[in-house]
Design a protein around this motif. Sequence first.
Motif, PDB file in Angstrom:
ATOM      1  N   ILE A 360       5.787 -12.030  42.143  1.00 32.79           N
ATOM      2  CA  ILE A 360       3.920 -12.419  41.461  1.00 32.79           C
ATOM      3  C   ILE A 360       4.746 -11.255  40.093  1.00 32.79           C
ATOM      4  CG2 ILE A 360       3.606 -10.035  42.719  1.00 32.79           C
ATOM      5  CD1 ILE A 360       1.457 -13.425  42.329  1.00 32.79           C
ATOM      6  N   THR A 361       5.074 -10.244  40.668  1.00 32.52           N
ATOM      7  CA  THR A 361       5.836  -9.723  39.396  1.00 32.52           C
ATOM      8  C   THR A 361       6.092  -9.801  38.291  1.00 32.52           C
ATOM      9  OG1 THR A 361       6.047  -7.187  40.563  1.00 32.52           O
ATOM     10  CG2 THR A 361       6.693  -7.390  38.449  1.00 32.52           C
ATOM     11  N   VAL A 436       6.632  -0.392  41.150  1.00 32.42           N
ATOM     12  CA  VAL A 436       6.572  -1.335  41.524  1.00 32.42           C
ATOM     13  C   VAL A 436       7.094  -2.075  43.444  1.00 32.42           C
ATOM     14  CG1 VAL A 436       6.831  -3.044  40.240  1.00 32.42           C
ATOM     15  CG2 VAL A 436       5.122  -3.457  41.750  1.00 32.42           C
ATOM     16  N   GLY A 437       6.201  -2.001  44.004  1.00 28.72           N
ATOM     17  CA  GLY A 437       6.786  -3.302  45.402  1.00 28.72           C
ATOM     18  C   GLY A 437       7.279  -2.033  46.327  1.00 28.72           C
ATOM     19  N   GLU A 438       6.978  -1.188  45.941  1.00 28.73           N
ATOM     20  CA  GLU A 438       7.546  -0.049  47.995  1.00 28.73           C
ATOM     21  C   GLU A 438       6.535   0.803  47.484  1.00 28.73           C
ATOM     22  OE1 GLU A 438      11.138   0.254  48.626  1.00 28.73           O
ATOM     23  OE2 GLU A 438      12.030  -0.558  47.427  1.00 28.73           O
ATOM     24  N   TRP A 464      -0.118  -3.381  43.996  1.00 27.10           N
ATOM     25  CA  TRP A 464      -0.975  -4.317  43.996  1.00 27.10           C
ATOM     26  C   TRP A 464      -0.327  -5.622  45.105  1.00 27.10           C
ATOM     27  CZ3 TRP A 464       0.789  -8.978  40.975  1.00 27.10           C
ATOM     28  CH2 TRP A 464       2.410  -8.230  40.348  1.00 27.10           C
ATOM     29  N   GLN A 465      -0.392  -6.753  45.210  1.00 25.78           N
ATOM     30  CA  GLN A 465       0.325  -7.082  46.027  1.00 25.78           C
ATOM     31  C   GLN A 465      -0.261  -8.911  45.914  1.00 25.78           C
ATOM     32  OE1 GLN A 465      -3.298  -6.956  49.417  1.00 25.78           O
ATOM     33  NE2 GLN A 465      -1.204  -6.116  50.292  1.00 25.78           N
ATOM     34  N   SER A 548      -5.539  -5.159  52.965  1.00 32.24           N
ATOM     35  CA  SER A 548      -4.277  -5.413  51.838  1.00 32.24           C
ATOM     36  C   SER A 548      -3.076  -5.489  53.528  1.00 32.24           C
ATOM     37  CB  SER A 548      -4.482  -4.060  51.459  1.00 32.24           C
ATOM     38  OG  SER A 548      -3.811  -2.862  52.250  1.00 32.24           O
ATOM     39  N   ARG A 565       3.154  -0.831  54.709  1.00 34.43           N
ATOM     40  CA  ARG A 565       2.928  -1.975  55.406  1.00 34.43           C
ATOM     41  C   ARG A 565       2.260  -1.749  57.137  1.00 34.43           C
ATOM     42  NH1 ARG A 565       1.126  -6.279  52.459  1.00 34.43           N
ATOM     43  NH2 ARG A 565       0.909  -7.118  54.947  1.00 34.43           N
ATOM     44  N   ASN A 571       9.463  -4.953  53.067  1.00 30.43           N
ATOM     45  CA  ASN A 571       9.463  -4.501  51.887  1.00 30.43           C
ATOM     46  C   ASN A 571      10.999  -3.625  52.139  1.00 30.43           C
ATOM     47  OD1 ASN A 571       7.016  -5.458  50.830  1.00 30.43           O
ATOM     48  ND2 ASN A 571       6.426  -3.155  51.491  1.00 30.43           N
TER      49      ASN A 571
HETATM   50  C1  WTA Z   1       4.024  -3.070  48.497  1.00 31.11           C
HETATM   51  C2  WTA Z   1       4.322  -7.496  44.823  1.00 31.11           C
HETATM   52  C3  WTA Z   1       3.986   1.375  47.788  1.00 31.11           C
HETATM   53  C4  WTA Z   1       2.457  -2.731  49.774  1.00 31.11           C
HETATM   54  C5  WTA Z   1       3.581  -6.783  43.460  1.00 31.11           C
HETATM   55  C6  WTA Z   1       2.359  -3.954  49.364  1.00 31.11           C
HETATM   56  C7  WTA Z   1       3.823  -1.223  47.031  1.00 31.11           C
HETATM   57  C8  WTA Z   1       2.900  -4.446  49.284  1.00 31.11           C
HETATM   58  C9  WTA Z   1       3.301  -0.806  45.743  1.00 31.11           C
HETATM   59  C10 WTA Z   1       2.935  -6.716  48.457  1.00 31.11           C
HETATM   60  C11 WTA Z   1       3.165   1.018  45.093  1.00 31.11           C
HETATM   61  C12 WTA Z   1       3.437  -2.482  46.407  1.00 31.11           C
HETATM   62  N1  WTA Z   1       3.821   1.425  46.210  1.00 31.11           N
HETATM   63  N2  WTA Z   1       3.511   0.260  48.090  1.00 31.11           N
HETATM   64  N3  WTA Z   1       3.314   1.221  44.427  1.00 31.11           N
HETATM   65  N4  WTA Z   1       3.220  -1.587  45.262  1.00 31.11           N
HETATM   66  N5  WTA Z   1       3.809  -2.402  47.335  1.00 31.11           N
HETATM   67  O1  WTA Z   1       3.000  -9.244  47.603  1.00 31.11           O
HETATM   68  O2  WTA Z   1       3.824  -3.340  51.161  1.00 31.11           O
HETATM   69  O3  WTA Z   1       5.521  -8.508  46.702  1.00 31.11           O
HETATM   70  O4  WTA Z   1       1.083  -4.445  50.064  1.00 31.11           O
HETATM   71  O5  WTA Z   1       3.761  -7.587  45.500  1.00 31.11           O
HETATM   72  O6  WTA Z   1       4.107  -4.295  48.513  1.00 31.11           O
HETATM   73  O7  WTA Z   1       4.004  -7.258  47.908  1.00 31.11           O
HETATM   74  P1  WTA Z   1       4.267  -7.841  46.969  1.00 31.11           P
END
Ligand code: WTA
Length: 696
Positions: A360-361, A436-438, A464-465, A548, A565, A571
């Motif tokens: 998604i990013t 982003v991502g974790e 975000w997600q 979420s 999560r 992740n």
């Molecule tokens: C995690 C990626 C902490 C979270 C954009 C979410 C984050 C999942 C952060 C979504 C952040 C994403 N800090 N955790 N800044 N950003 N996450 O769908 O657990 O690949 O539910 O989207 O990544 O992953 P997705």
Amino acid sequence: RSANSLSEARKVRHSRPGKGQAVRCRPLSALQQNVSAAAAAAPAMEASTVDYKHSLLASREDYDKMYKRSIEDPAAFWGDIAKGYHWEQQWEDDHHTHNFDVTAGRISTEFFKGGTTNIAYNCLDRHVKEGRGDVDCLLWEANDPGTERRMTYSEVLAEVCRLANWLKAQGIKKGDAVAIYMPMLCELPISMLACARIGAIHSVIFAGFSPESIAARILDCKAKVVLAASAVKRGKKAIDLKSMVDKAVGFASRDGFEVEKCLVCHNTSAGGGKEATPMKDGRDVWWDAEIPSHSSECAVEWMHSEDPLFLLYTSGSTGKPKGVLHSTGGYMVMAGTTSRYVFDLQPGDVYWCTADCGWITGHTYLTYGPMLCGATNVVFEGTPTYPTPARSWQVVDKFKVKQYYTAPTLIRSLLSSGNDHVKAHDRSSLKILGTVGEPINPEAWKWYSEVVGDGRCPIVDTWWQTETGAHMITPLPGVFPAKPGSATLPFFGVAPSMVNEHGKAIEGPGEGYLCIKQAWPSTIRTIYGDHDRYETTYFAGFKGLYFSGDGCRRDEDGYYWITGRVDDVINVSGHRIGTAEVESALTLHPKCTEAAVVGYEHPIKGQGIYAYVSLIEGEELEDALKKELTLTVRSNIGAFAAPDILHWAPGLPKTRSGKIMRRVLRKIASKEESQLGDTSTLADPGVVNQLLSNRP
Ligand code: WTA
């Protein structure tokens, strides 16, 4: 393994909970166990401010005022913002409605009802019409240093139109799905935009997924056309992508679905001539043989705001990956607005998002958001540490990158290589650094800020997600102070609610499940073909709220700290993986009778994949079998989902009703067996000692 048994296996893998069955999530008391280093670092109150002047917001008060209006009157707030985009037909005044309450009827979200627009038009034509056609749109950097390609907005528009015309010539029309399986070439965002231009729903499949996974995605959305590339080089390794597509198309055919056309982009940077890529007569055609003959003009398909834009499959707690569906108008406005505010992105800014368009990013913050802002996008084919850890900074200096957006896993990996590779490069062009991502641990955050950003670049830790489509909780650079490890405050239009296990809102500081109270423009509209699963997954857990799947903490300043999560999603290096998917893949191996997968803290990847496997009578987990099991996962999902650790489990800790006690498995995986907690409800408490004595 015969085609038949694979088919069978896939059916099992696709099983899912029935309607009304709420999501499984870990109890709150367990949150602490899952807390990332970021949140574990106590309620760190340390705030960090660097001198940065945001071009739109002068102060925290500006933010507060706008935020308040965005929540109290979303229709008016977003209506004003949407005026900054081209709409062929204006939306109605009361354009926004939503229902997040499963007891009050169908879950739905609508933004800009009555309006028609086209996101590709807003990304490209609008800039060309306004005189920005000569601005660089894509700056492509190949895996091997020394090869690059520049495309202006006018050039990208022309290529998008040619491809759109080709798609139309194949009979693709509004509402049809098109699958895309490509590495990071200019042709990837171009393919997405070409689909969007004619109203086709694109489904990008990360070029790391195995043929089985590609086939499942093609089948789910019935994509008659696949846009692909011959190969890719990542680091030193060349990977044949076309053969993956061929296999996938074969699997789909076995299940009764025929892919009609496959357009193949010859990726010269991967080495090898065209002869290395087998092409099937009548089905497979080369991009460079077909596309140039099509017209560089193509009429735009004006889309209703709620018409679908794209599908992107993502992992959940259970069952097969879900086709997250985003619609046109709301997604466009939120993608553009978050890019504009969070990265302070302006026309011509050179911006680099290291994500792949397969996630998604890469959709929102490589293709759509930055192009809506008229920015210049770096598209990088390779891996950021090849040939050396300095590669990232070489690219930053070469293109004079202003905003840089990456994942904590890369930051930690670069950190572990020391500071010299950073300091040897100028980096003075950098203004804003994003992650982003974790969850990001404060140590990595500080290194990013102090070493990469020389203490003068604000860090935006964006939460975000896939489902939210755009940033939800995020700092705004220069507008309010950041805190290392905190995603800080909600973006405009985002109303978080932190709840306890009964769905009761927790006010003030505390810890709970992260939910959202009302729709934002880029809310996930449905799970493709399965609205029931959509309602069950996101809205059945807590009445009236979008859940979420993440836990969070909120401090005295109202700042949010994402703790990770709370469901069975992990992740890994910023890649979202469902533990259930890995388990199903492992049990495809004839010697594996049962598998249980959990995440464990990994110094670089954030989380690693820890798999407990039970084997058929008489088998032991020897190295050869470990390799085979790993290979089974690689070939059924993709290399990125391969377990880091395999642990032989003659028995798994189960309750008397047969439910696996994952809490126990997580504790053993993280070597915290002294904190196993109550194991008296286990059917056979002896299995715990057996597992401990069996450590790999
Ligand atoms: C995690 C990626 C902490 C979270 C954009 C979410 C984050 C999942 C952060 C979504 C952040 C994403 N800090 N955790 N800044 N950003 N996450 O769908 O657990 O690949 O539910 O989207 O990544 O992953 P997705």
